[in-house]
Write a protein that holds these residues in place. Sequence first.
Motif, mmCIF file in Angstrom:
data_model
loop_
_atom_site.group_PDB
_atom_site.id
_atom_site.type_symbol
_atom_site.label_atom_id
_atom_site.label_comp_id
_atom_site.label_asym_id
_atom_site.label_seq_id
_atom_site.Cartn_x
_atom_site.Cartn_y
_atom_site.Cartn_z
ATOM 1 N N PRO A 9 -18.422 24.899 27.505
ATOM 2 C CA PRO A 9 -19.837 25.042 27.842
ATOM 3 C C PRO A 9 -20.663 25.242 26.582
ATOM 4 O O PRO A 9 -20.216 25.850 25.607
ATOM 5 N N SER A 10 -21.876 24.708 26.578
ATOM 6 C CA SER A 10 -22.728 24.831 25.399
ATOM 7 C C SER A 10 -23.349 26.213 25.332
ATOM 8 O O SER A 10 -23.449 26.926 26.336
ATOM 9 N N GLY A 11 -23.791 26.583 24.134
ATOM 10 C CA GLY A 11 -24.377 27.903 23.940
ATOM 11 C C GLY A 11 -25.817 28.004 24.399
ATOM 12 O O GLY A 11 -26.347 29.104 24.556
ATOM 13 N N ARG A 12 -26.489 26.870 24.580
ATOM 14 C CA ARG A 12 -27.868 26.858 25.058
ATOM 15 C C ARG A 12 -28.073 25.678 25.995
ATOM 16 O O ARG A 12 -27.261 24.763 26.038
ATOM 17 N N THR A 13 -29.141 25.723 26.744
ATOM 18 C CA THR A 13 -29.389 24.674 27.726
ATOM 19 C C THR A 13 -29.627 23.339 27.035
ATOM 20 O O THR A 13 -30.510 23.239 26.182
ATOM 21 N N PRO A 14 -28.870 22.298 27.381
ATOM 22 C CA PRO A 14 -29.025 20.986 26.732
ATOM 23 C C PRO A 14 -30.175 20.189 27.359
ATOM 24 O O PRO A 14 -29.957 19.208 28.076
ATOM 25 N N TYR A 15 -31.396 20.602 27.054
ATOM 26 C CA TYR A 15 -32.563 19.996 27.694
ATOM 27 C C TYR A 15 -32.637 18.489 27.448
ATOM 28 O O TYR A 15 -32.975 17.719 28.353
ATOM 29 N N VAL A 16 -32.342 18.060 26.230
ATOM 30 C CA VAL A 16 -32.476 16.633 25.906
ATOM 31 C C VAL A 16 -31.448 15.824 26.693
ATOM 32 O O VAL A 16 -31.772 14.737 27.205
ATOM 33 N N TYR A 18 -30.225 16.525 29.605
ATOM 34 C CA TYR A 18 -30.718 16.451 30.984
ATOM 35 C C TYR A 18 -31.897 15.486 31.102
ATOM 36 O O TYR A 18 -32.001 14.734 32.076
ATOM 37 N N ILE A 19 -32.792 15.499 30.112
ATOM 38 C CA ILE A 19 -33.939 14.591 30.138
ATOM 39 C C ILE A 19 -33.481 13.140 30.034
ATOM 40 O O ILE A 19 -33.987 12.257 30.729
ATOM 41 N N LEU A 20 -32.505 12.874 29.158
ATOM 42 C CA LEU A 20 -31.978 11.518 29.023
ATOM 43 C C LEU A 20 -31.328 11.054 30.324
ATOM 44 O O LEU A 20 -31.499 9.903 30.748
ATOM 45 N N MET A 21 -30.588 11.938 30.972
ATOM 46 C CA MET A 21 -29.968 11.593 32.239
ATOM 47 C C MET A 21 -31.030 11.298 33.288
ATOM 48 O O MET A 21 -30.935 10.307 34.034
ATOM 49 N N ALA A 22 -32.053 12.145 33.357
ATOM 50 C CA ALA A 22 -33.126 11.941 34.329
ATOM 51 C C ALA A 22 -33.874 10.642 34.046
ATOM 52 O O ALA A 22 -34.241 9.911 34.985
ATOM 53 N N ALA A 23 -34.100 10.338 32.764
ATOM 54 C CA ALA A 23 -34.807 9.103 32.408
ATOM 55 C C ALA A 23 -33.999 7.883 32.826
ATOM 56 O O ALA A 23 -34.539 6.916 33.388
ATOM 57 N N MET A 75 -22.455 1.995 39.781
ATOM 58 C CA MET A 75 -21.256 2.489 39.103
ATOM 59 C C MET A 75 -21.435 2.498 37.588
ATOM 60 O O MET A 75 -20.927 3.390 36.901
ATOM 61 N N HIS A 76 -22.155 1.497 37.073
ATOM 62 C CA HIS A 76 -22.472 1.468 35.639
ATOM 63 C C HIS A 76 -23.262 2.717 35.258
ATOM 64 O O HIS A 76 -22.955 3.398 34.265
ATOM 65 N N LEU A 77 -24.268 3.041 36.060
ATOM 66 C CA LEU A 77 -25.105 4.219 35.802
ATOM 67 C C LEU A 77 -24.301 5.505 35.934
ATOM 68 O O LEU A 77 -24.353 6.382 35.050
ATOM 69 N N ILE A 78 -23.564 5.654 37.022
ATOM 70 C CA ILE A 78 -22.831 6.897 37.276
ATOM 71 C C ILE A 78 -21.783 7.148 36.191
ATOM 72 O O ILE A 78 -21.630 8.273 35.690
ATOM 73 N N GLY A 79 -21.066 6.103 35.806
ATOM 74 C CA GLY A 79 -20.052 6.264 34.759
ATOM 75 C C GLY A 79 -20.662 6.715 33.444
ATOM 76 O O GLY A 79 -20.154 7.632 32.786
ATOM 77 N N ASN A 80 -21.769 6.095 33.052
ATOM 78 C CA ASN A 80 -22.405 6.474 31.796
ATOM 79 C C ASN A 80 -22.942 7.896 31.839
ATOM 80 O O ASN A 80 -22.832 8.659 30.869
ATOM 81 N N MET A 81 -23.549 8.273 32.956
ATOM 82 C CA MET A 81 -24.111 9.626 33.052
ATOM 83 C C MET A 81 -23.012 10.689 33.062
ATOM 84 O O MET A 81 -23.199 11.794 32.556
ATOM 85 N N LEU A 82 -21.852 10.362 33.621
ATOM 86 C CA LEU A 82 -20.728 11.301 33.587
ATOM 87 C C LEU A 82 -20.298 11.559 32.153
ATOM 88 O O LEU A 82 -20.117 12.705 31.735
ATOM 89 N N PHE A 83 -20.137 10.491 31.362
ATOM 90 C CA PHE A 83 -19.737 10.648 29.964
ATOM 91 C C PHE A 83 -20.800 11.416 29.175
ATOM 92 O O PHE A 83 -20.470 12.275 28.350
ATOM 93 N N LEU A 84 -22.079 11.131 29.426
ATOM 94 C CA LEU A 84 -23.147 11.828 28.715
ATOM 95 C C LEU A 84 -23.153 13.301 29.074
ATOM 96 O O LEU A 84 -23.341 14.169 28.208
ATOM 97 N N PHE A 85 -22.944 13.605 30.342
ATOM 98 C CA PHE A 85 -22.933 14.997 30.803
ATOM 99 C C PHE A 85 -21.782 15.776 30.170
ATOM 100 O O PHE A 85 -21.936 16.941 29.790
ATOM 101 N N ILE A 86 -20.616 15.141 30.046
ATOM 102 C CA ILE A 86 -19.440 15.833 29.512
ATOM 103 C C ILE A 86 -19.578 16.098 28.018
ATOM 104 O O ILE A 86 -19.311 17.208 27.535
ATOM 105 N N PHE A 87 -20.006 15.098 27.259
ATOM 106 C CA PHE A 87 -19.963 15.202 25.806
ATOM 107 C C PHE A 87 -21.305 15.543 25.160
ATOM 108 O O PHE A 87 -21.346 15.995 24.017
ATOM 109 N N GLY A 88 -22.403 15.323 25.865
ATOM 110 C CA GLY A 88 -23.702 15.467 25.231
ATOM 111 C C GLY A 88 -24.114 16.891 24.925
ATOM 112 O O GLY A 88 -24.751 17.153 23.901
#
Length: 256
Positions: A9-16, A18-23, A75-88
């Motif tokens: 888990p990150s030490g602070r809220t990863p606002y960017v 989340y914003i990238l995922m929402a965008a 599926m293209h979207l969901i797969g990419n957002m999963l990877f971004l959520f895990i590593f971003g």
Amino acid sequence: MFPIRDHNPSGRTPYVTYILMAANVGIFLSYVGIMQDARLISGFWADWALVPARLDQGQGGYTLISSMFLHGGWMHLIGNMLFLFIFGDNVEDEMGHIGYLLFYLVAGAAAGWVQYLSAPFSTVPTVGASGAIAGVMGAYLLLFPKAKVDILIIFIIFFRIFPIPAWIMLAVWFALQFVGGVGSDPDAGGVAYWAHAGGFIAGVILTIPAWLRRGGPSFWERTEGHPPHPEAHYTLVKSSVPKVPRRQQRPRGPWS
């Protein structure tokens, strides 16, 4: 084999992040209604997707950015957002919000440029956040090579979750992209392997200055290759569904 979560888990809220995922989700929802109309979606891709032949003519430079917020299906979207959520989140935690956003955009643009170089005369549109997210994965590999990542392995009807060091999962993923790029025809469409490989390498290179400022190899020694936060531990919850024992059938005689 694909990752489902990490233990960091990150030490602070990863606002960017989340914003990238929402965008990405919001933009996809804005045009998903025309995807069944070949004429409309082709015109949309022509305006906003990365088309190498167009770049080769000195046009559409903005598509190096716009294309990374487009996706070709759910599926293209969901797969990419999963990877971004895990590593971003962990990469954003180390780079800061603004630095991470700039890093993401530059890595994505570099991935698109590599895809263009692989087939500069191709008219096949390229879309997806995969190149930028590959850059995030490259940064994660350099900063946290020994962080634990849970991967789900599915083999026909067998599936199981394994925690493995991040460097193994990311190295295998990169190798698959590189081999896929060598064996693919960029003009034929499909997965943009070279964008993935290019984004990953760009992510590693762009992260080297931040890694060196933290001490380089000594940063790994201090953190043991993990994000500087307490590690999360997951336990599998036992299923509440009762097990029904199988009845042993009696052997039937020859008269049946």
